[in-house]
Design a protein around this motif. Structure first.
Motif, PDB file in Angstrom:
ATOM      1  N   LEU A  94       0.825  -1.213   0.000  1.00  0.00           N
ATOM      2  CA  LEU A  94       0.000   0.000   0.000  1.00  0.00           C
ATOM      3  C   LEU A  94       0.857   1.260   0.000  1.00  0.00           C
ATOM      4  O   LEU A  94       0.498   2.264  -0.604  1.00  0.00           O
ATOM      5  N   ARG A 102      -5.996  -1.030  -5.299  1.00  0.00           N
ATOM      6  CA  ARG A 102      -5.355  -0.507  -4.092  1.00  0.00           C
ATOM      7  C   ARG A 102      -6.343   0.290  -3.259  1.00  0.00           C
ATOM      8  O   ARG A 102      -6.437   0.116  -2.049  1.00  0.00           O
ATOM      9  N   ARG A 106      -7.561  -0.633   0.478  1.00  0.00           N
ATOM     10  CA  ARG A 106      -7.367   0.308   1.569  1.00  0.00           C
ATOM     11  C   ARG A 106      -8.683   0.631   2.263  1.00  0.00           C
ATOM     12  O   ARG A 106      -8.768   0.726   3.479  1.00  0.00           O
ATOM     13  N   THR A 163       1.137   1.072   7.323  1.00  0.00           N
ATOM     14  CA  THR A 163       1.158   1.792   6.049  1.00  0.00           C
ATOM     15  C   THR A 163       1.608   3.228   6.260  1.00  0.00           C
ATOM     16  O   THR A 163       2.419   3.759   5.496  1.00  0.00           O
TER      17      THR A 163
ATOM     18  N   PRO B  34       2.724  -6.243  -6.003  1.00  0.00           N
ATOM     19  CA  PRO B  34       1.827  -5.779  -4.937  1.00  0.00           C
ATOM     20  C   PRO B  34       0.723  -6.781  -4.619  1.00  0.00           C
ATOM     21  O   PRO B  34       0.337  -6.923  -3.454  1.00  0.00           O
ATOM     22  N   TYR B  35       0.257  -7.513  -5.637  1.00  0.00           N
ATOM     23  CA  TYR B  35      -0.796  -8.497  -5.367  1.00  0.00           C
ATOM     24  C   TYR B  35      -0.255  -9.651  -4.536  1.00  0.00           C
ATOM     25  O   TYR B  35      -0.942 -10.176  -3.665  1.00  0.00           O
TER      26      TYR B  35
END
Lengths: 279, 326
Positions: A94, A102, A106, A163, B34-35
């Motif tokens: 993130l 994303r 989030r 994050t 990212p996944y």
């Protein structure tokens, strides 16, 4: 700005009021914990006439306090320890990558923290009974079952706070490491985790503190063997004859570790909360 | 945050450095990375959040009581029956639900207002120069750090009718009242609960607002002083507008927490609080784990969720400034 005498009096009055309000229940707990039973049972008195530390010893035998502490410790530690590695990876994604979904991810992380726990408790309770019917594993009343429910808050909380921390770390170090040929796994493991260790510890402590004080899930999902401090002390308080001074002593003992942890780590915790909250 | 540039910059640079692999393969890896990173979190979230929410929606459509709880997947589907009895204001269940809903809204407004006012005052005062600031700051954190079950046990000693500290002070010592009121039974129980909940929550407002006050540029106040603004005018015209975004977030979070409050009434009153102190979470808990009418409890859960989602979306749209990175 220059402070006139009026403002100084206003400040004195305000701080006095806030201090009295803050201290009132804490003083009641601590002062009652050092009174002999006879003095606690009558009308409240502000100044203890006789002082004894016996309740701090007796509480351990009146109720299985050690077992409560052990149960609470195991469950809170396990849920924090399970959340952290998962949260570090997700928080890194993130904080550093733009990817489709994303925003949605989030949003889910943020919103699940705001959902009432009872919303998860009812279906999880039912799912646990189903697991018992299918696989013969009893999760209701067990410590692993409680750990699973604690993840409902410790996981999103850890992702959210981490994050914020990771986004604040300078990315040049990671880029330099990549130029030097370190892969993504190496970057996360050798660069990000060591740099973020203080943050990871702080977030873990915070998740631990919340687990330590949890009441809702533990009230349904523990039995006499797996009871945590919160439920154990509440049960202690609702018995027909209550050793109030011992209950208060147990309450003091139950809060010492988390208050110390909180005060030691307050700066980290606050930065984490604040950066996670920043609009 | 310039997230948009990260992926491209990161993977291209990595691609240049790692000559062994082709840039294209590496770019794909960079895109999938990212996944891969969020995969464990997504799996766990599915187990502890998504699965339960879906199961809860399903059970809200069934008649699920202690008779068929061991085999809840086979519970008879009754479609909207649970919702209908929950929402019917003239029925016994719906009437209580609406009443409890209004009480919970009132509780939320009172607790958030009190916590915000106390937190704002404390943050403002601690942000001025005087000796002992650090001690006050640490002290004001304690209610937030203490486990709720501990402090609420302390409060129950304060509010106890016969032997409590409050009645001792009001009746025996100062004589403000002639009779000892019940604080934990009847209508007063609601106010006792508000006081305890605000006591627990205000340090959160204090912390967030203190951090926000530190970020207000000092030049603004200097300009205000030159213009002859009083302390109150400076607070109204400079401080409040500057910290508005933080305020909006803090109030939203405190509102959601208070609306979902369960622990304070549970520890203060037990599994079944007096009527005046029954909030939505306690009501759903009672239906689900005392009466074991889980279908009804689930339907109420879904209604609460829909309400919170609606209010949150409206609140965020109205009060939170749009940022480039959501």
């Amino acid at each position: 700005m220059r402070e006139g005498p009026a403002f100084r009096w206003f400040r004195r009055a305000g701080l006095t009021f806030l201090t009295l309000f803050t201290v009132l229940p804490l003083y009641v707990v601590v002062s009652s914990s050092i009174k002999p039973l006879a003095d606690v049972e009558g009308t409240f008195s502000w100044i203890p006439e006789r002082v004894t530390l016996a309740p701090y010893l007796d509480a351990w035998t009146t109720v299985p306090l050690a077992r409560y502490v052990a149960n609470t410790l195991v469950v809170s530690l396990a849920s924090a320890a399970l959340s952290l590695p998962v949260a570090v990876l997700a928080a890194y994604a993130l904080a550093r990558f733009a990817f489709a979904g994303r925003r949605a991810f989030r949003l889910v992380v943020l919103s699940t923290q705001m959902v009432p726990g009872i919303l998860f408790l009812v279906p999880l309770f039912l799912l646990f009974t189903q697991v018992h019917a299918w696989f013969g594993v009893e999760l209701v009343g067990s410590r692993p079952g409680l750990v699973i429910t604690f993840l409902t808050f410790s996981l999103p909380l850890s992702i959210w706070m981490l994050t914020g921390y990771l986004a604040g770390l300078p990315r040049e170090i990671e880029e330099a490491a990549m130029v030097d040929g370190l892969g993504y796994v190496g970057v996360v493991w050798r660069i990000v985790v060591p740099l973020a260790t203080p943050a990871i510890v702080a977030v873990g402590v915070f998740a631990f503190i919340i687990g330590w004080g949890e009441v809702l899930f533990a009230s349904v999902l523990t039995d006499s063997e797996t009871r945590t401090l919160s439920i154990g002390l509440r049960g202690f308080a609702s018995e027909s004859t209550v050793q109030w001074n011992q209950l208060m002593a147990a309450a003091v003992l139950a809060s010492l570790p988390v208050v110390l942890g909180f005060l030691l780590l307050q700066r980290h915790l606050m930065r984490g909360l604040a950066s996670g909250l920043a609009p | 945050m310039n997230v948009g540039s990260t992926r491209r910059g990161g993977s291209v640079r990595a691609g240049l450095s790692m000559g062994r692999e082709s840039t294209r393969a590496n770019r794909r890896r960079g895109r999938l990375l990212p996944y891969a990173l969020i995969l464990p979190a997504v799996l766990l979230e599915t187990v502890v959040h998504l699965g339960p929410i879906l199961a809860g929606i399903w059970t809200s459509l069934t008649r699920l009581t202690q008779l068929n709880i061991r085999d809840w997947t086979g519970a008879p589907v009754v479609w909207w029956d649970n919702y209908r009895s929950g929402l019917d204001p003239s029925g016994p269940i719906g009437g209580v639900l609406w009443e409890t809903f209004l009480r919970t809204v009132a509780f939320t407004v009172l607790v958030v207002a009190a916590s915000w006012a106390l937190g704002m005052m404390a943050a403002y005062l601690v942000n001025t120069e005087f000796r002992g600031r650090a001690a006050f700051r640490a002290l004001f954190l304690v209610p937030f750090a203490m486990p709720t079950f501990v402090t609420v046990i302390g409060w129950s000693f304060v509010f106890d009718r016969d032997d409590g500290a409050l009645n001792h002070l009001l009746v025996d010592q100062t004589g403000v009242l002639d009779e000892r009121p019940f604080w934990l039974i009847g209508g007063n129980a609601f106010w006792a609960m508000v006081v305890v909940a605000a006591w627990r929550l205000w340090p959160f407002a204090f912390l967030m607002l203190l951090a926000a006050l530190r970020n207000v540029p000092g030049e603004l106040y200097e300009a205000g002083v030159l213009d002859g603004a009083s302390r109150w005018q400076q607070f109204r015209r400079i401080t409040l507008p500057v910290i508005r975004p933080v305020n909006a977030v803090v109030i939203l979070i405190m509102g959601l927490w208070s609306f979902n409050e369960f622990t304070v009434p549970y520890v203060l009153f037990g599994p079944q609080p007096p009527e005046s102190a029954t909030l939505l979470a306690s009501l759903i808990y009672e239906h689900s784990f005392v009466n074991f009418n889980m279908g009804l409890g689930s339907a109420m859960n879904v209604l609460v969720l829909l309400f919170l989602m609606g209010v949150s979306v409206w609140y965020v749209r109205t009060f939170l400034p749009r940022t480039h990175d959501a």
